[in-house]
Write a protein that holds these residues in place. Structure first.
Motif, PDB file in Angstrom:
ATOM      1  N   LEU A   1     123.900 -27.914  93.135  1.00 36.85           N
ATOM      2  CA  LEU A   1     122.930 -27.074  93.838  1.00 36.85           C
ATOM      3  C   LEU A   1     123.594 -25.897  94.544  1.00 36.85           C
ATOM      4  O   LEU A   1     122.966 -24.850  94.738  1.00 36.85           O
ATOM      5  CB  LEU A   1     122.152 -27.907  94.866  1.00 36.85           C
ATOM      6  N   SER A   2     124.858 -26.067  94.912  1.00 39.47           N
ATOM      7  CA  SER A   2     125.555 -24.983  95.623  1.00 39.47           C
ATOM      8  C   SER A   2     126.843 -24.570  94.903  1.00 39.47           C
ATOM      9  O   SER A   2     127.702 -23.936  95.499  1.00 39.47           O
ATOM     10  CB  SER A   2     125.883 -25.420  97.056  1.00 39.47           C
ATOM     11  N   ASP A   3     126.973 -24.921  93.630  1.00 37.95           N
ATOM     12  CA  ASP A   3     128.170 -24.582  92.856  1.00 37.95           C
ATOM     13  C   ASP A   3     127.742 -24.181  91.451  1.00 37.95           C
ATOM     14  O   ASP A   3     127.493 -25.035  90.592  1.00 37.95           O
ATOM     15  CB  ASP A   3     129.113 -25.794  92.823  1.00 37.95           C
ATOM     16  N   GLU A   4     127.657 -22.886  91.221  1.00 40.02           N
ATOM     17  CA  GLU A   4     127.142 -22.373  89.946  1.00 40.02           C
ATOM     18  C   GLU A   4     127.997 -22.792  88.756  1.00 40.02           C
ATOM     19  O   GLU A   4     127.468 -23.117  87.688  1.00 40.02           O
ATOM     20  CB  GLU A   4     127.019 -20.841  89.992  1.00 40.02           C
ATOM     21  N   ALA A   5     129.311 -22.804  88.911  1.00 35.57           N
ATOM     22  CA  ALA A   5     130.181 -23.209  87.798  1.00 35.57           C
ATOM     23  C   ALA A   5     129.922 -24.678  87.425  1.00 35.57           C
ATOM     24  O   ALA A   5     129.852 -25.023  86.237  1.00 35.57           O
ATOM     25  CB  ALA A   5     131.651 -23.002  88.162  1.00 35.57           C
ATOM     26  N   LEU A   6     129.773 -25.521  88.422  1.00 36.60           N
ATOM     27  CA  LEU A   6     129.485 -26.921  88.157  1.00 36.60           C
ATOM     28  C   LEU A   6     128.085 -27.068  87.541  1.00 36.60           C
ATOM     29  O   LEU A   6     127.886 -27.882  86.631  1.00 36.60           O
ATOM     30  CB  LEU A   6     129.601 -27.753  89.443  1.00 36.60           C
ATOM     31  N   ALA A   7     127.147 -26.274  88.004  1.00 42.48           N
ATOM     32  CA  ALA A   7     125.792 -26.305  87.442  1.00 42.48           C
ATOM     33  C   ALA A   7     125.830 -25.968  85.955  1.00 42.48           C
ATOM     34  O   ALA A   7     125.137 -26.603  85.146  1.00 42.48           O
ATOM     35  CB  ALA A   7     124.872 -25.339  88.190  1.00 42.48           C
ATOM     36  N   GLN A   8     126.644 -24.997  85.573  1.00 43.52           N
ATOM     37  CA  GLN A   8     126.762 -24.635  84.158  1.00 43.52           C
ATOM     38  C   GLN A   8     127.414 -25.750  83.346  1.00 43.52           C
ATOM     39  O   GLN A   8     126.977 -26.046  82.228  1.00 43.52           O
ATOM     40  CB  GLN A   8     127.535 -23.325  84.017  1.00 43.52           C
ATOM     41  N   LYS A   9     128.454 -26.388  83.901  1.00 43.42           N
ATOM     42  CA  LYS A   9     129.094 -27.526  83.213  1.00 43.42           C
ATOM     43  C   LYS A   9     128.100 -28.660  83.019  1.00 43.42           C
ATOM     44  O   LYS A   9     128.055 -29.285  81.963  1.00 43.42           O
ATOM     45  CB  LYS A   9     130.293 -28.050  84.025  1.00 43.42           C
ATOM     46  N   PHE A  10     127.314 -28.913  84.065  1.00 39.48           N
ATOM     47  CA  PHE A  10     126.345 -29.994  83.982  1.00 39.48           C
ATOM     48  C   PHE A  10     125.251 -29.669  82.967  1.00 39.48           C
ATOM     49  O   PHE A  10     124.826 -30.542  82.207  1.00 39.48           O
ATOM     50  CB  PHE A  10     125.746 -30.306  85.352  1.00 39.48           C
ATOM     51  N   ALA A  11     124.811 -28.421  82.929  1.00 38.11           N
ATOM     52  CA  ALA A  11     123.801 -28.010  81.937  1.00 38.11           C
ATOM     53  C   ALA A  11     124.344 -28.201  80.522  1.00 38.11           C
ATOM     54  O   ALA A  11     123.615 -28.657  79.631  1.00 38.11           O
ATOM     55  CB  ALA A  11     123.380 -26.557  82.177  1.00 38.11           C
ATOM     56  N   ALA A  12     125.612 -27.900  80.322  1.00 37.21           N
ATOM     57  CA  ALA A  12     126.231 -28.107  79.009  1.00 37.21           C
ATOM     58  C   ALA A  12     126.277 -29.595  78.662  1.00 37.21           C
ATOM     59  O   ALA A  12     126.053 -29.983  77.506  1.00 37.21           O
ATOM     60  CB  ALA A  12     127.636 -27.504  78.984  1.00 37.21           C
ATOM     61  N   TYR A  13     126.568 -30.427  79.652  1.00 36.58           N
ATOM     62  CA  TYR A  13     126.565 -31.874  79.439  1.00 36.58           C
ATOM     63  C   TYR A  13     125.184 -32.336  78.983  1.00 36.58           C
ATOM     64  O   TYR A  13     125.043 -33.096  78.023  1.00 36.58           O
ATOM     65  CB  TYR A  13     126.990 -32.596  80.730  1.00 36.58           C
ATOM     66  N   LYS A  14     124.133 -31.897  79.693  1.00 33.62           N
ATOM     67  CA  LYS A  14     122.765 -32.289  79.353  1.00 33.62           C
ATOM     68  C   LYS A  14     122.388 -31.785  77.955  1.00 33.62           C
ATOM     69  O   LYS A  14     121.724 -32.501  77.199  1.00 33.62           O
ATOM     70  CB  LYS A  14     121.777 -31.745  80.391  1.00 33.62           C
ATOM     71  N   GLU A  15     122.816 -30.587  77.610  1.00 32.08           N
ATOM     72  CA  GLU A  15     122.553 -30.048  76.270  1.00 32.08           C
ATOM     73  C   GLU A  15     123.247 -30.909  75.218  1.00 32.08           C
ATOM     74  O   GLU A  15     122.691 -31.177  74.155  1.00 32.08           O
ATOM     75  CB  GLU A  15     123.039 -28.590  76.177  1.00 32.08           C
TER      76      GLU A  15
ATOM     77  N   ILE B   1     126.564 -38.930  87.977  1.00 26.96           N
ATOM     78  CA  ILE B   1     125.695 -37.850  87.494  1.00 26.96           C
ATOM     79  C   ILE B   1     124.832 -37.324  88.637  1.00 26.96           C
ATOM     80  O   ILE B   1     124.698 -36.110  88.822  1.00 26.96           O
ATOM     81  CB  ILE B   1     124.839 -38.329  86.304  1.00 26.96           C
ATOM     82  N   LEU B   2     124.264 -38.216  89.433  1.00 27.73           N
ATOM     83  CA  LEU B   2     123.455 -37.797  90.580  1.00 27.73           C
ATOM     84  C   LEU B   2     124.295 -37.012  91.583  1.00 27.73           C
ATOM     85  O   LEU B   2     123.849 -35.985  92.117  1.00 27.73           O
ATOM     86  CB  LEU B   2     122.811 -39.012  91.237  1.00 27.73           C
ATOM     87  N   ALA B   3     125.526 -37.451  91.825  1.00 27.89           N
ATOM     88  CA  ALA B   3     126.418 -36.725  92.735  1.00 27.89           C
ATOM     89  C   ALA B   3     126.682 -35.317  92.207  1.00 27.89           C
ATOM     90  O   ALA B   3     126.646 -34.343  92.974  1.00 27.89           O
ATOM     91  CB  ALA B   3     127.731 -37.490  92.912  1.00 27.89           C
ATOM     92  N   VAL B   4     126.924 -35.197  90.913  1.00 29.60           N
ATOM     93  CA  VAL B   4     127.168 -33.870  90.320  1.00 29.60           C
ATOM     94  C   VAL B   4     125.924 -33.005  90.443  1.00 29.60           C
ATOM     95  O   VAL B   4     126.015 -31.807  90.765  1.00 29.60           O
ATOM     96  CB  VAL B   4     127.642 -34.000  88.853  1.00 29.60           C
ATOM     97  N   GLN B   5     124.752 -33.572  90.229  1.00 31.69           N
ATOM     98  CA  GLN B   5     123.524 -32.786  90.386  1.00 31.69           C
ATOM     99  C   GLN B   5     123.386 -32.263  91.809  1.00 31.69           C
ATOM    100  O   GLN B   5     122.983 -31.119  92.024  1.00 31.69           O
ATOM    101  CB  GLN B   5     122.304 -33.625  90.017  1.00 31.69           C
ATOM    102  N   MET B   6     123.713 -33.092  92.799  1.00 35.27           N
ATOM    103  CA  MET B   6     123.657 -32.652  94.202  1.00 35.27           C
ATOM    104  C   MET B   6     124.645 -31.521  94.455  1.00 35.27           C
ATOM    105  O   MET B   6     124.300 -30.509  95.072  1.00 35.27           O
ATOM    106  CB  MET B   6     123.979 -33.824  95.132  1.00 35.27           C
ATOM    107  N   LEU B   7     125.855 -31.703  93.985  1.00 37.23           N
ATOM    108  CA  LEU B   7     126.896 -30.692  94.201  1.00 37.23           C
ATOM    109  C   LEU B   7     126.585 -29.388  93.470  1.00 37.23           C
ATOM    110  O   LEU B   7     126.904 -28.298  93.960  1.00 37.23           O
ATOM    111  CB  LEU B   7     128.256 -31.232  93.754  1.00 37.23           C
TER     112      LEU B   7
END
Length: 168
Positions: free
Chosen positions: A132-146, A124-130
């Motif tokens: 930061l510079s990958d909007e598509a991944l940021a959206q996937k991660f936000a959906a996970y947190k939701e 999870i921490l690795a995904v959060q780091m990545l």
């Protein structure tokens, strides 16, 4: 796809713990590789891996080790990439020895450290780091947190529907 995260474990006996990191990265569709390298048994290979990691396109390294747990620190000493350490339970000290080993890095050689056997949080921490510079991944991660939030909301709704009888 070319891996951007490397999951390294000190021994294949650590695989049951490290698989949790792999599963989360798979869920997030983050390409990764997984290898066993030992700071004590294969020190030259560990140094070579760490020195070549950035040049191979890796962006984050997740390293799990038990007991003396030198692996995350040795990798961090030989790369500029962020290293996330996972102390692995396995000794008579239940992983506390590995936790202290990974936490106590000297100045200039930081290793982000998660809980004992906390491989999923490392991923999870690795995904959060990545993200930061990958909007598509940021959206996937936000959906996970939701989704995490929604599980708790649903659990609370379910609890309200159950009638409990309290006796003093």
């Amino acid at each position: 796809m070319k891996p951007i995260v490397s999951i390294i474990m000190g021994s294949t006996s650590d695989l049951p713990v490290m698989e949790k990191a792999a599963a989360f990265l798979n869920d997030m569709q983050v390409p990764f590789e997984m290898n066993a390298l030992s700071a004590h048994r294969t020190p030259a290979e560990v140094e070579k891996f760490a020195k070549e990691a950035a040049g191979r396109g890796l962006k984050v390294i997740i390293a799990g080790a038990g007991m003396a747990a030198a692996l995350p620190g040795v990798i961090a000493a030989n790369t500029t990439l962020p290293v996330i350490g996972i102390p692995i339970k396995g000794s008579v000290l239940d992983g506390v020895d590995a936790l202290y080993s990974i936490l106590q890095m000297p100045p200039g050689i930081p290793v982000a450290t998660v809980a004992i056997n906390g491989a999923m949080n490392a991923a999870i921490l690795a995904v959060q780091m990545l993200a930061l510079s990958d909007e598509a991944l940021a959206q996937k991660f936000a959906a996970y947190k939701e989704g995490l939030k929604n599980k708790i909301v649903k659990a609370n709704q379910d609890l309200k529907e159950v009638k409990y009888e309290y006796k003093c």
